[in-house]
Design a protein around this motif. Structure first.
Motif, mmCIF file in Angstrom:
data_model
loop_
_atom_site.group_PDB
_atom_site.id
_atom_site.type_symbol
_atom_site.label_atom_id
_atom_site.label_comp_id
_atom_site.label_asym_id
_atom_site.label_seq_id
_atom_site.Cartn_x
_atom_site.Cartn_y
_atom_site.Cartn_z
ATOM 1 N N GLN A 157 -29.463 50.589 98.441
ATOM 2 C CA GLN A 157 -29.478 49.206 97.742
ATOM 3 C C GLN A 157 -29.886 48.051 98.876
ATOM 4 O OE1 GLN A 157 -28.499 49.299 94.363
ATOM 5 N NE2 GLN A 157 -29.243 51.196 94.982
ATOM 6 N N GLN A 158 -31.053 47.378 98.486
ATOM 7 C CA GLN A 158 -31.832 46.591 99.502
ATOM 8 C C GLN A 158 -31.533 45.170 99.127
ATOM 9 O OE1 GLN A 158 -33.199 47.819 101.937
ATOM 10 N NE2 GLN A 158 -33.242 49.824 101.641
ATOM 11 N N VAL A 159 -31.155 44.812 97.767
ATOM 12 C CA VAL A 159 -31.393 43.409 97.214
ATOM 13 C C VAL A 159 -30.082 43.534 96.308
ATOM 14 C CG1 VAL A 159 -32.419 41.559 95.984
ATOM 15 C CG2 VAL A 159 -33.880 43.075 97.714
ATOM 16 N N ILE A 160 -29.344 42.335 96.234
ATOM 17 C CA ILE A 160 -28.665 41.951 95.299
ATOM 18 C C ILE A 160 -28.935 40.835 94.246
ATOM 19 C CG2 ILE A 160 -26.856 40.756 96.637
ATOM 20 C CD1 ILE A 160 -24.469 42.124 95.092
ATOM 21 N N VAL B 159 -24.226 27.700 90.542
ATOM 22 C CA VAL B 159 -25.334 26.995 89.991
ATOM 23 C C VAL B 159 -26.341 27.010 90.883
ATOM 24 C CG1 VAL B 159 -25.911 24.519 89.971
ATOM 25 C CG2 VAL B 159 -23.781 25.452 88.874
ATOM 26 N N THR B 160 -27.693 26.849 90.543
ATOM 27 C CA THR B 160 -28.776 26.897 90.983
ATOM 28 C C THR B 160 -29.644 25.677 90.895
ATOM 29 O OG1 THR B 160 -30.031 28.136 89.228
ATOM 30 C CG2 THR B 160 -29.253 29.410 90.916
ATOM 31 N N PRO B 161 -29.440 24.620 91.735
ATOM 32 C CA PRO B 161 -29.674 23.275 91.539
ATOM 33 C C PRO B 161 -31.190 22.982 91.536
ATOM 34 C CG PRO B 161 -28.862 23.646 93.966
ATOM 35 C CD PRO B 161 -28.860 25.046 93.105
ATOM 36 N N GLY B 162 -31.906 23.840 92.019
ATOM 37 C CA GLY B 162 -33.391 23.843 91.904
ATOM 38 C C GLY B 162 -34.173 24.448 91.072
ATOM 39 N N GLY B 163 -33.582 24.645 89.794
ATOM 40 C CA GLY B 163 -33.961 25.352 88.518
ATOM 41 C C GLY B 163 -33.053 26.441 88.161
ATOM 42 N N GLY B 164 -34.035 27.498 87.807
ATOM 43 C CA GLY B 164 -33.354 28.797 87.246
ATOM 44 C C GLY B 164 -32.838 29.822 88.269
ATOM 45 N N HIS B 165 -33.219 29.809 89.417
ATOM 46 C CA HIS B 165 -32.990 30.921 90.404
ATOM 47 C C HIS B 165 -32.887 30.376 91.954
ATOM 48 C CE1 HIS B 165 -37.317 30.746 90.690
ATOM 49 N NE2 HIS B 165 -37.056 31.267 92.191
ATOM 50 N N THR B 166 -32.179 30.979 92.698
ATOM 51 C CA THR B 166 -32.318 30.649 94.260
ATOM 52 C C THR B 166 -32.487 31.819 94.978
ATOM 53 O OG1 THR B 166 -30.608 28.582 93.944
ATOM 54 C CG2 THR B 166 -30.842 29.633 95.973
ATOM 55 N N VAL B 167 -33.563 31.759 95.793
ATOM 56 C CA VAL B 167 -33.455 32.952 96.725
ATOM 57 C C VAL B 167 -32.713 32.796 97.834
ATOM 58 C CG1 VAL B 167 -34.994 34.291 98.161
ATOM 59 C CG2 VAL B 167 -35.921 33.406 96.075
ATOM 60 N N VAL B 168 -31.374 33.008 98.090
ATOM 61 C CA VAL B 168 -30.282 32.794 98.923
ATOM 62 C C VAL B 168 -30.760 33.327 100.424
ATOM 63 C CG1 VAL B 168 -27.812 33.128 99.768
ATOM 64 C CG2 VAL B 168 -28.579 32.805 97.333
ATOM 65 N N ASN B 169 -31.391 34.527 100.445
ATOM 66 C CA ASN B 169 -32.028 35.107 101.514
ATOM 67 C C ASN B 169 -32.779 36.344 100.988
ATOM 68 O OD1 ASN B 169 -30.283 37.423 101.645
ATOM 69 N ND2 ASN B 169 -28.624 36.079 102.438
ATOM 70 N N ARG B 170 -33.515 36.972 101.861
ATOM 71 C CA ARG B 170 -34.240 38.262 101.520
ATOM 72 C C ARG B 170 -33.030 39.386 100.731
ATOM 73 N NH1 ARG B 170 -36.481 42.079 105.764
ATOM 74 N NH2 ARG B 170 -36.825 43.287 103.927
#
Length: 333
Positions: free
Chosen positions: A266-269, A275-286
């Protein structure tokens, strides 16, 4: 023993997060999935928990009806095709624990609305898995990586709600002076136990077979370390309170720990929960993508769903951004 981890090795999943009683968003999800499903473009509909508990007025909260409609859809299409993970807003109803945020007291509204559907809905919540692992290397969760549970993967995989409930019930039955426990409860909260039991869990009086459930909830939440594990899993605040480097390393360790016996490393979760303040998603990190379908999107109209090919390898959260799809934008506007 229950297995709280599901594995998906093929097909496309439409992933939805945190609807919180929003009927309009729920109906749009079902409509979109129906089109994709019958065209053969998606095989799974996956809700990542927190389907229930609206933030607005009671009249605008469709939580109970949404759960019942989801159960009906699972019966129609199959439990393997329509999946829901346990969220931190569903979990308290398994135990009778009161959940609140600010002025919003979530538990009482839902409990009083359950009526004769109570047993069916709570049994459904009790059956829900915690995580989905895919051949794509993408792990699905409600709350995302919790650095506090990395060493307890097997305990989570076979987590048994019934064992906690039965153990607390046995403790109550074995009490030498049960009435004194109810008096202690009243003393802690400053309100009569009967009044609190009715307000919080819709318990109708001393003869109600659920009368001890509020006390049971206190014993579980205060004394059972297994409940802390569940709480840490579903209430985690992820990157908040730690440095970026610590969280990146924690995500890697988390994914590695949950890769044992998975269809692939598993590489990504992917999670919701925050809440995602910038829209409908947040790339927290890779390693971590956070998606908001409705309630947690800012603004709400920016809500998105994710279309995930469960077999195509993914090694970076940025790759998934191209597979997000707006849900709440009116195509005719």
């Amino acid at each position: 023993m229950p297995d709280r981890f599901l594995n998906l090795t093929e097909g496309v999943a439409m992933i939805v997060t945190d609807l919180h009683g929003d009927r309009d968003a729920f109906d749009r999800c079902l409509e979109l999935f129906s089109r994709l499903y019958w065209r053969g473009d998606a095989q799974y509909l996956i809700f990542l928990g927190d389907l229930i508990h609206g933030y607005g007025k009671p009249a605008d909260d469709s939580s109970v009806k949404m759960v019942l409609d989801l159960i009906a859809l699972r019966n129609e299409l199959g439990a393997k095709d329509v999946i829901m993970l346990l969220g931190n807003h569903e979990m308290p109803h398994i135990y009778g624990v009161s959940l609140a945020k600010g002025d919003n007291e979530f538990t009482p509204r839902f409990e009083h609305a359950l009526g004769h559907h109570r047993e069916r809905v709570l049994s459904f919540f009790e059956s829900l898995p915690f995580y989905i692992r895919t051949k794509a290397g993408v792990m699905l969760a409600h709350a995302g990586p919790s650095l506090d549970v990395i060493s307890q993967v097997e305990e989570l995989r076979h987590f048994d709600h019934r064992a906690l409930l039965d153990d607390a019930t046995a403790m109550i039955h074995q009490a030498d002076d049960l009435e004194s426990l109810y008096r202690q409860y009243t003393a802690i909260y400053g309100i009569a136990y009967d009044e609190l039991a009715h307000y919080t869990l819709a318990i109708k009086g001393h003869d109600d077979p659920r009368y001890s459930h509020l006390l049971r909830a206190l014993l579980i939440s205060e004394r059972d370390p297994r409940f802390k594990l569940l709480w840490d899993t579903l209430i985690t605040q992820n990157e908040m309170g730690v440095t970026e480097r610590v969280y990146v390393n924690g995500c890697q360790h988390f994914l590695r720990a949950f890769s044992v016996d998975a269809p692939a490393a598993q590489q990504v979760i992917v999670s919701g929960h925050i809440v995602t303040p910038g829209g409908g998603h947040t790339v927290v990190n890779r390693f971590h993508l956070r998606v908001s379908t409705a309630a947690h999107a800012r603004p709400r109209e920016a809500g998105e769903v994710l279309l995930l090919d469960c077999a195509r390898p993914v090694d970076n959260a940025l790759t998934l951004v191209n597979h997000l799809r707006p849900l709440l934008v009116d195509p005719h506007s």
